[in-house]
Design a protein around this motif. Structure first.
Motif, PDB file in Angstrom:
ATOM      1  N   ARG A 176      44.504  71.830  35.180  1.00  0.00           N
ATOM      2  CA  ARG A 176      45.986  71.185  34.402  1.00  0.00           C
ATOM      3  C   ARG A 176      46.444  70.762  35.303  1.00  0.00           C
ATOM      4  O   ARG A 176      47.334  69.996  34.899  1.00  0.00           O
ATOM      5  CB  ARG A 176      45.664  72.524  33.633  1.00  0.00           C
ATOM      6  CG  ARG A 176      47.613  72.512  32.921  1.00  0.00           C
ATOM      7  CD  ARG A 176      47.673  73.244  31.934  1.00  0.00           C
ATOM      8  NE  ARG A 176      46.763  74.131  31.072  1.00  0.00           N
ATOM      9  CZ  ARG A 176      46.528  75.281  31.168  1.00  0.00           C
ATOM     10  NH1 ARG A 176      46.438  75.897  32.015  1.00  0.00           N
ATOM     11  NH2 ARG A 176      45.526  75.273  29.856  1.00  0.00           N
ATOM     12  N   THR A 177      46.366  71.063  35.811  1.00  0.00           N
ATOM     13  CA  THR A 177      47.465  70.555  37.681  1.00  0.00           C
ATOM     14  C   THR A 177      47.230  69.206  37.074  1.00  0.00           C
ATOM     15  O   THR A 177      47.792  67.856  37.387  1.00  0.00           O
ATOM     16  CB  THR A 177      47.865  71.193  38.380  1.00  0.00           C
ATOM     17  OG1 THR A 177      48.405  72.895  37.926  1.00  0.00           O
ATOM     18  CG2 THR A 177      48.470  70.382  39.375  1.00  0.00           C
ATOM     19  N   ARG A 181      49.138  65.349  37.317  1.00  0.00           N
ATOM     20  CA  ARG A 181      49.744  64.367  37.991  1.00  0.00           C
ATOM     21  C   ARG A 181      49.119  63.237  37.344  1.00  0.00           C
ATOM     22  O   ARG A 181      49.496  62.111  37.965  1.00  0.00           O
ATOM     23  CB  ARG A 181      48.479  64.930  38.972  1.00  0.00           C
ATOM     24  CG  ARG A 181      48.482  63.945  40.303  1.00  0.00           C
ATOM     25  CD  ARG A 181      47.927  64.205  41.676  1.00  0.00           C
ATOM     26  NE  ARG A 181      47.031  64.356  41.088  1.00  0.00           N
ATOM     27  CZ  ARG A 181      46.126  63.227  41.582  1.00  0.00           C
ATOM     28  NH1 ARG A 181      46.486  61.785  41.363  1.00  0.00           N
ATOM     29  NH2 ARG A 181      44.824  63.117  40.650  1.00  0.00           N
ATOM     30  N   VAL A 182      48.407  62.781  36.541  1.00  0.00           N
ATOM     31  CA  VAL A 182      47.412  61.825  36.390  1.00  0.00           C
ATOM     32  C   VAL A 182      48.796  60.749  35.227  1.00  0.00           C
ATOM     33  O   VAL A 182      48.626  60.012  35.569  1.00  0.00           O
ATOM     34  CB  VAL A 182      45.844  62.011  36.191  1.00  0.00           C
ATOM     35  CG1 VAL A 182      45.268  60.950  35.509  1.00  0.00           C
ATOM     36  CG2 VAL A 182      45.086  62.190  36.520  1.00  0.00           C
ATOM     37  N   CYS A 198      39.472  61.675  24.702  1.00  0.00           N
ATOM     38  CA  CYS A 198      38.297  62.763  24.768  1.00  0.00           C
ATOM     39  C   CYS A 198      38.962  64.332  23.307  1.00  0.00           C
ATOM     40  O   CYS A 198      39.882  64.854  24.299  1.00  0.00           O
ATOM     41  CB  CYS A 198      37.957  63.851  26.448  1.00  0.00           C
ATOM     42  SG  CYS A 198      37.525  64.870  25.943  1.00  0.00           S
ATOM     43  N   THR A 199      38.149  64.825  22.757  1.00  0.00           N
ATOM     44  CA  THR A 199      39.053  65.661  21.833  1.00  0.00           C
ATOM     45  C   THR A 199      39.157  67.089  21.997  1.00  0.00           C
ATOM     46  O   THR A 199      39.380  67.897  21.740  1.00  0.00           O
ATOM     47  CB  THR A 199      38.195  66.004  20.749  1.00  0.00           C
ATOM     48  OG1 THR A 199      36.354  65.967  21.272  1.00  0.00           O
ATOM     49  CG2 THR A 199      38.681  64.603  20.083  1.00  0.00           C
ATOM     50  N   GLU A 200      38.373  67.183  24.220  1.00  0.00           N
ATOM     51  CA  GLU A 200      38.980  68.789  24.032  1.00  0.00           C
ATOM     52  C   GLU A 200      40.053  68.995  25.284  1.00  0.00           C
ATOM     53  O   GLU A 200      40.153  69.848  25.501  1.00  0.00           O
ATOM     54  CB  GLU A 200      37.555  68.367  25.291  1.00  0.00           C
ATOM     55  CG  GLU A 200      36.131  69.362  24.501  1.00  0.00           C
ATOM     56  CD  GLU A 200      35.179  68.424  24.039  1.00  0.00           C
ATOM     57  OE1 GLU A 200      34.498  68.425  23.497  1.00  0.00           O
ATOM     58  OE2 GLU A 200      36.030  67.177  24.702  1.00  0.00           O
ATOM     59  N   ILE A 201      40.449  67.505  25.436  1.00  0.00           N
ATOM     60  CA  ILE A 201      41.700  67.241  26.215  1.00  0.00           C
ATOM     61  C   ILE A 201      42.543  68.266  26.135  1.00  0.00           C
ATOM     62  O   ILE A 201      43.440  69.009  26.684  1.00  0.00           O
ATOM     63  CB  ILE A 201      42.426  65.821  27.143  1.00  0.00           C
ATOM     64  CG1 ILE A 201      41.336  65.770  27.440  1.00  0.00           C
ATOM     65  CG2 ILE A 201      43.253  66.058  27.383  1.00  0.00           C
ATOM     66  CD1 ILE A 201      41.510  64.193  28.363  1.00  0.00           C
ATOM     67  N   PRO A 202      42.866  67.997  24.316  1.00  0.00           N
ATOM     68  CA  PRO A 202      44.329  69.064  24.347  1.00  0.00           C
ATOM     69  C   PRO A 202      43.709  70.585  24.703  1.00  0.00           C
ATOM     70  O   PRO A 202      44.744  71.709  24.138  1.00  0.00           O
ATOM     71  CB  PRO A 202      44.757  68.407  23.043  1.00  0.00           C
ATOM     72  CG  PRO A 202      43.751  67.224  22.907  1.00  0.00           C
ATOM     73  CD  PRO A 202      42.614  67.390  23.526  1.00  0.00           C
ATOM     74  N   LEU A 203      42.883  70.937  24.130  1.00  0.00           N
ATOM     75  CA  LEU A 203      43.060  72.114  24.952  1.00  0.00           C
ATOM     76  C   LEU A 203      43.156  72.952  26.029  1.00  0.00           C
ATOM     77  O   LEU A 203      44.215  73.673  26.773  1.00  0.00           O
ATOM     78  CB  LEU A 203      41.119  72.392  24.749  1.00  0.00           C
ATOM     79  CG  LEU A 203      40.539  72.722  23.799  1.00  0.00           C
ATOM     80  CD1 LEU A 203      39.137  72.345  23.997  1.00  0.00           C
ATOM     81  CD2 LEU A 203      40.855  73.763  22.821  1.00  0.00           C
ATOM     82  N   VAL A 209      53.484  70.635  28.440  1.00  0.00           N
ATOM     83  CA  VAL A 209      53.355  70.541  30.093  1.00  0.00           C
ATOM     84  C   VAL A 209      52.931  69.277  30.634  1.00  0.00           C
ATOM     85  O   VAL A 209      53.205  68.589  31.377  1.00  0.00           O
ATOM     86  CB  VAL A 209      52.170  71.485  30.591  1.00  0.00           C
ATOM     87  CG1 VAL A 209      51.969  72.878  30.087  1.00  0.00           C
ATOM     88  CG2 VAL A 209      50.807  70.966  30.179  1.00  0.00           C
ATOM     89  N   SER A 210      52.349  68.436  29.438  1.00  0.00           N
ATOM     90  CA  SER A 210      52.545  66.885  29.680  1.00  0.00           C
ATOM     91  C   SER A 210      53.817  66.620  30.276  1.00  0.00           C
ATOM     92  O   SER A 210      54.913  66.598  29.357  1.00  0.00           O
ATOM     93  CB  SER A 210      51.562  66.371  28.326  1.00  0.00           C
ATOM     94  OG  SER A 210      51.971  64.536  28.635  1.00  0.00           O
TER      95      SER A 210
END
Length: 245
Positions: A176-177, A181-182, A198-203, A209-210
């Motif tokens: 997540r960190t 950063r990206v 990527c449909t898993e990223i929102p998990l 935090v974004s």
């Protein structure tokens, strides 16, 4: 409409498809009543059967696998389908026989939302296949929205986290960190939003935090599918191949 439309979910990776399924049903609980939602069927041919083809760039065989899932969804009585796997659309967009069902194109759903919010430059985070490909450059570009992606090192980092962790349901604080950063680097480069495609990223990366406003492809697709299922939007017409411009 008196009879909701039956949704078919074409699963290519498990975690993202599960999230889409859950969000679709939860919207039903909210709008239709406790425990209620339109009919939904999920079909999943294991991602392992396609990984060598992804690595070799054999999108034709991947399209054939995905088309088989759509045929099975049609056989189960679905009226339309969604594929909560952004990268799979690289294969679904190939020319070929029309798919057995019409479907919502995930990048078009996300691009419509970005346009509606007035975003002008959107960072795209997904698999390396997707970040290097044309799916989002085309969909967002048609709406006059500039697409940015991380540098090569960060694209490889993001791709590694997706395949080593996220598709397996692993959510780590260190990853997540790195994503934060990206995203911060994309913000510094002029992006006014980030598309989590990527449909898993929102998990892993939540709006809280974004560093940038997020375009959550999974939940946006689930909501668009619900609108079609309950008759707020018409059944889509896209059956694979290039999306008409």
């Amino acid at each position: 409409m008196s009879t909701p439309r039956h949704l078919g979910i074409l699963a290519h990776s498990v975690e993202g498809a599960t999230l889409c399924f859950r969000e679709f049903c939860r919207q039903g609980f909210t709008e239709l009543g406790p425990h209620d939602h339109p009919d939904v069927t999920l079909d999943c041919i294991a991602l392992a059967r396609s990984m060598s083809a992804w690595d070799s760039g054999d999108h034709v065989s991947i399209r054939a696998t995905l088309a088989e899932s759509v045929r099975r969804l049609a056989g189960a009585g679905a009226d339309f389908f969604v594929c909560p796997d952004n990268t799979a659309h690289l294969a679904l967009e190939l020319p070929g026989a029309p798919l057995a069902l019409p479907g919502l194109h995930i990048a078009e759903v996300v691009a419509d939302e970005a346009q509606g919010r007035g975003h002008q430059t959107v960072g795209v985070l997904g698999t390396r296949y997707l970040m290097d490909g044309s799916v989002y450059r085309t969909a967002l570009g048609r709406r006059g929205i500039v697409v940015e992606v991380p540098d090569l090192g960060d694209r490889l980092l993001v791709n590694g986290i997706i395949f080593d962790e996220l598709v397996n349901g692993v959510l780590s604080a260190s990853s997540r960190t790195e994503f934060v950063r990206v995203i911060a680097a994309l913000a510094e480069g002029g992006c006014d939003a980030v598309a989590l495609v990527c449909t898993e990223i929102p998990l892993l990366v939540t709006p809280e935090v974004s560093p940038l406003p997020t375009l959550d492809s999974t939940r946006l697709l689930a909501s668009a599918a619900f609108d079609v299922a309950v008759g707020r939007q018409p059944v889509p017409v896209w059956r694979g191949g290039a999306v008409p411009g």
